[in-house]
Each structure stands twice: as structure tokens, then as C-alpha cells.
Enzyme design. Structure first.
Site, PDB file in Angstrom:
ATOM      1  N   ASP A 198       0.815  -1.214   0.000  1.00 29.70           N
ATOM      2  CA  ASP A 198       0.000   0.000   0.000  1.00 29.70           C
ATOM      3  C   ASP A 198       0.851   1.267   0.000  1.00 29.70           C
ATOM      4  OD1 ASP A 198      -2.320  -1.309  -0.087  1.00 29.70           O
ATOM      5  OD2 ASP A 198      -2.921  -0.946   1.979  1.00 29.70           O
ATOM      6  N   GLY A 222      -8.585   8.211  -1.062  1.00 30.19           N
ATOM      7  CA  GLY A 222      -8.523   8.290  -2.512  1.00 30.19           C
ATOM      8  C   GLY A 222      -7.981   7.032  -3.144  1.00 30.19           C
TER       9      GLY A 222
END
Ligand code: SF4
Length: 538
Positions: free
Chosen positions: A287, A422
Site C-alpha cells: 500500500d 482516494g
């Protein structure tokens, strides 16, 4: 004269109030017009302190100007002493009172109060809040610690090796950005290093504590904007060296520990090897690549802006596209930091100038003050607050330091969360026709305002981030076909597709195959998968 709606710093007497309010047994008598008591709101409403600041205002009115305002000041000072019985008193004038030239210092001398009185000369029309705080602290230290100063040129006696090293922690004030929590964090770190704290000042220090500052082996300058003049004087007067590294972020915290350990003559390697930080753990996860290269603009006081730029680039992989401060006194330090990131430092007190730069640079994350938070809302840009001036929500109820290893965790969460919302954007391309996930939909936390701005610039960095998020070991070539084709998935492409969350995987498969058919791609490799993603995100 420039009229302004917002301002980064208040006048210098507000800085003096921050010192007085931080300390115990101190009272500030401020020659000020009626109305200046508004400044109490900063502490009681914004910082949510349970007590009013220890300030007596003379509150003269227009009609008083024709009579004896000097007497008004003396009466207020005498009454304040009788009522509050402080151990030290500060006296000074606010902006308007400065113009009537009543000389609070001389007037209070004439009262012959039985306590030390520190006269503050704060030129309101040239200087600002942080300077006022620094000057006030410096004058208090000189006045109260000065009588214990050794003769000039005296070398400090070497520390008895049987005694643990002790330091002063300098700079935390009232209305500071997380100062109270930083103190707890840094006190814990010092205990782990094996260093004792002699005095913390001005926060929670009494005038008696200030007289003991010279007993420490060295000083730690936690907030240079506030503490540097006092620390410089202590160095010159008592021969106390100072630790200048501000421990904000993982790297700076480790540098800080090394610097303190060297001055204290202790081995802190065990602490350095075992930092309780989640940031390195996150950096190892897939991530984290989502953050790589995000365009970040940093603006705040010099201390926090410099620290934020270092964390942004070295610890989170962002690209700093702008760095600036309103702290003119530390402009040189910010300029030097900016050079490290190949940008020109912005030194300004004009928030409109800052807003113009942010707009121009098309930033993806804004790290700033309460002012930049307003700008970010208007522009629909994710934002985190890193520095004063702040608002009530920047004094959270929970423990939330900026310094030390826990501070690095807090910063990580605060900066990354506005962006992670987002993260789902990468799915928008796949879902572009869906009513909920159409391409113009903004991240939910930004509301409708963000739609137009975010859609265009977001596509490329997100594609890049995704490309970085995977090991591209696929060596199957894309084969261009002549006629209609039925694309097949390469094993690597199929595996990569499997990484896409299951609830959108089917849609991603269909879109990618449609792309392959349209562009004559016979074998869907990892590369083709991301080409398709980029195509639908456009
Ligand atoms: S004295 Fe200064 S701070 Fe107070 S109201 Fe006037 S301009 Fe504002």
C-alpha cells in the site's frame, strides 16, 4: 498597509501571553485598549484551557486617552499583585497602547513591588507572535537565572561521572501545536536514554524553576522559534551546549537520540535498534507505494515545515514541490532545507501568495496550518495540519504528539489518511460507467468540490503508484493481431488480476478484455492490464 482576513501570527504581546499562560505563579499586566481581552479566547476556546490566561488588561477606552492612562496602568499592576500574589510579574503594552508611550517598565519600577518584574519591550509594528514569545522567555530567563550566572569566562566544572546527565527542555508554550503531548513523549525518551530532566520551561515552570536552569549539563531546544534566544544566552552564560535536532519524524528522532546520548555520554544503541514506530512496517507494505511521488506542498512555522519536508521525502516517498514558512526569523534554515528538495523556499506572511503557489503547482497533498486547511478545502485538495496557527480540532482529546516515535506514528496517520480515502480512485476507471463509481466522482471525504480538479491530474500518479506496487516479472510480449481476436490471459496477468479486490475483479477483467480486443492485444500481460487501467482512467 495591507488588510487581511487571516494572519499566520498575532502581535508579539500574544506571544508573551503564551509564555505567561504556560508558566505557574506568573502574572502579565498588559496596557491594552478595551477589546484586547478577545485574546483570552485563543486559550479558553481554541486550546480549551480550563483557566483564563494570567493576564490583567488595563482596558483603557477612547475617553481615557485625555486623562491619566499611566495612573490607570499603575492601579492595574498594584491590584493584580494584591489579588494574584504572583512570584514574578511581566509588564508590557499591546499594539495600540505602545502608541501612547506610557512606559510600563518605569511605571511598575515606581511601584516597588516585592517580586521580580520583567519589562517587555515588544515592537508590535515590526515583530510578530513567535518573536514576542521568544523575547519574553529570553527576558524571563535573563532576569531570573542571571543572578546565578558564574563570572564571565568561567568554564563549567566537569560532571561527576557518578551522576546521571541532566538537561533542560526548552520551548513548549501554551497554545503550541501539540506541545503538551510532545513533552510527554520526549520525557519518556529521555528516561529510556538515561538522562534526567532538570527543568522544563516555560511550560509548567515557576519562577523558582527558571532560577535553576543553570544546573543542567545541556539544553534541548524543542521549538527553536521560542527557545533559541534563551538557549543561546544560557550557552554563553553557563557554558551549556544545546541539542538542536528537533525530533519530529523517525529519522530526526533517531538523530536526536544520538545527539543527546553523545552529550550525556551514554550508549543509546538499544533504543535506536528497537523503535516503536509503525512507519517502517508500513513502508514495507504494498500500500505504501501508493504514496510514491505524490506532489506535496509544505507550509508552516520553520520547525515543523523543515521536519515535514524531511519526513515527506525520506520516510514516505512523496515529492516536495513547495516548501515555505511565515517565520522570517528562521528563513535561512528553511531556504537551506528547500535546496535539498530542489525547490525555492517561500518566505511570506501573505496567505494569498501561498494560495496562488498551491494552485499553480497542482499539488496532491497539502501539509500546512489552519490557513492552508481553508485553502485546501476550497481547492478540493487533501490536507493535514502540521503547524500553528491551528484551530480547535488541532487540540484533540486523545494523546497525539508530533515528536518521538509515537509522534511519527501520529504524523503518518494524519498525513496518509486524507490520501488513502482516494486509494479507491484506482477502481474508478474500472467502474467508470457505474452510477456510484463514475470517473468524475471525488474521494468521499472531499465532497463535490473536488470532482473537477482531481479527476485529471490523479490518473498518471495513480497508474505510476500501481506500477510500483507490483513486481513486474512478466516477460510475455504483447502480440498485435490483424483481425478480431479473443484475448487470453498470461499466467502473470491472471495472477495480477487476482490482486484486485474480488468485488471489482469481474469488472476489471471485462474492461481489460474489452481493451485488448479494441487494441488488438492477444495476450493480456501485467503490462497490458495496467495499460487497460490507464486507458479507462483517462
Ligand atoms: S492593540 Fe493590537 S491586538 Fe489589540 S486590538 Fe489593537 S491592533 Fe489588535
Amino acid at each position: 498597509m495591507q488588510l487581511t482576513v487571516w494572519t499566520y501570527e498575532g502581535p508579539p504581546h500574544v506571544g508573551a501571553m503564551r509564555i505567561a499562560t504556560a508558566m505557574r505563579d506568573v502574572h502579565y499586566v498588559l496596557h491594552a485598549p478595551q477589546g484586547d481581552t478577545y485574546a483570552d479566547l485563543l486559550f479558553t476556546m481554541i486550546e480549551r484551557r480550563q483557566k483564563r490566561p494570567p493576564v490583567t488588561y488595563t482596558t483603557f477606552q477612547a475617553r481615557d486617552l485625555g486623562s491619566d492612562t499611566a495612573q490607570l496602568f499603575q492601579d492595574a499592576a498594584r491590584d493584580a499583585y494584591e489579588r494574584f500574589k504572583p512570584k514574578a510579574m511581566l509588564v508590557g503594552a499591546s499594539c495600540t497602547a505602545e502608541l501612547i508611550q506610557d512606559d510600563p517598565g518605569g511605571l511598575s519600577d515606581a511601584l516597588e513591588l516585592p517580586i521580580p518584574v520583567v519589562t517587555l519591550e515588544l515592537p508590535s509594528y515590526q515583530k510578530k507572535e513567535n518573536w514576542g514569545a521568544a523575547e519574553t522567555f529570553y527576558q524571563i530567563v535573563r532576569k531570573l537565572a542571571g543572578p546565578k550566572a558564574p563570572p564571565p569566562g568561567t568554564k563549567p566544572a566537569p560532571r561527576d561521572p557518578a551522576r546521571r546527565a541532566r538537561c533542560n527542555l526548552l520551548g513548549p508554550t501554551a497554545l503550541g501545536f501539540r506541545h503538551r503531548d510532545d513533552l510527554k513523549e520526549i520525557s519518556g525518551l529521555l528516561a529510556q536514554i538515561g538522562v534526567d530532566i532538570n527543568v522544563i520551561a516555560p511550560f509548567d515552570a515557576s519562577p523558582d524553576d527558571i532560577t535553576r536552569l543553570g544546573d543542567a549539563d545541556f539544553n534541548i531546544v524543542l521549538y527553536p522559534e521560542i527557545a533559541m534566544p534563551a538557549a543561546g544566552w544560557l550557552q554563553r552564560t553557563f557554558g551549556q551546549p544545546m541539542v538542536k535536532t528537533v525530533p519530529i519524524g523517525m529519522g530526526a528522532t533517531c538523530d536526536f537520540i544520538r545527539e543527546v546520548a553523545a552529550l550525556a555520554g551514554v550508549d543509546a544503541s538499544a533504543l535506536l535498534d528497537d523503535p516503536n514506530s509503525r512507519a517502517p512496517w508500513y513502508a514495507k507494505s504494498v500500500d505504501s507505494t501508493y504514496l510514491t511521488g505524490k506532489r506535496v506542498f509544505v507550509f508552516g512555522d520553520a520547525t515543523h515545515a523543515i521536519a515535514a519536508a524531511r519526513i515527506a521525502t525520506r520516510e514516505l516517498g512523496f515529492t516536495v514541490v513547495g516548501l515555505g514558512t511565515y517565520s522570517r526569523e528562521l528563513a535561512r534554515e528553511v531556504r537551506e532545507a528547500a535546496k535539498l528538495y530542489g525547490v525555492e523556499a517561500m518566505i511570506t506572511e501573505d496567505y494569498l501568495e501561498v494560495e496562488a503557489a498551491i494552485t499553480e503547482l497542482n499539488v496532491e497533498l497539502l501539509l500546512g496550518t489552519q490557513m492552508e486547511r481553508h485553502i485546501a478545502k476550497r481547492l478540493g485538495v487533501p490536507c493535514a495540519v502540521i503547524s500553528a496557527p491551528v484551530h480547535v480540532q488541532d487540540y484533540p482529546a486523545r494523546y497525539s504528539p508530533q515528536m518521538g516515535f509515537e509522534g511519527a506514528n501520529v504524523i503518518f496517520d494524519t498525513w496518509v489518511h486524507p490520501l488513502m480515502m482516494g486509494l479507491e480512485e484506482h477502481l474508478l476507471g474500472m467502474f467508470r460507467e457505474d452510477f456510484e463509481f463514475h470517473a468524475e466522482a471525488a474521494p468521499s471525504h472531499l465532497g463535490g468540490a473536488a470532482s473537477e480538479r482531481r479527476a485529471a491530474p490523479a490518473a498518471a500518479p495513480i497508474a505510476d503508484a500501481f506500477a510500483l506496487a507490483v513486481e513486474t516479472d512478466d516477460d510475455v510480449d504483447v502480440i498485435e493481431a490483424e483481425g478480431p481476436i479473443d484475448p487470453v490471459w498470461s499466467p502473470e496477468g491472471e495472477k495480477e488480476l487476482g490482486k484486485i479486490p474480488f468485488f471489482v475483479r469481474g469488472k476489471a477483467r471485462r474492461n481489460t478484455e474489452a481493451y485488448a480486443r479494441e487494441f488488438g492485444v492477444r495476450v493480456i500481460t501485467v503490462e497490458a492490464l495496467y495499460d487497460a487501467k490507464a486507458h479507462f482512467s483517462r
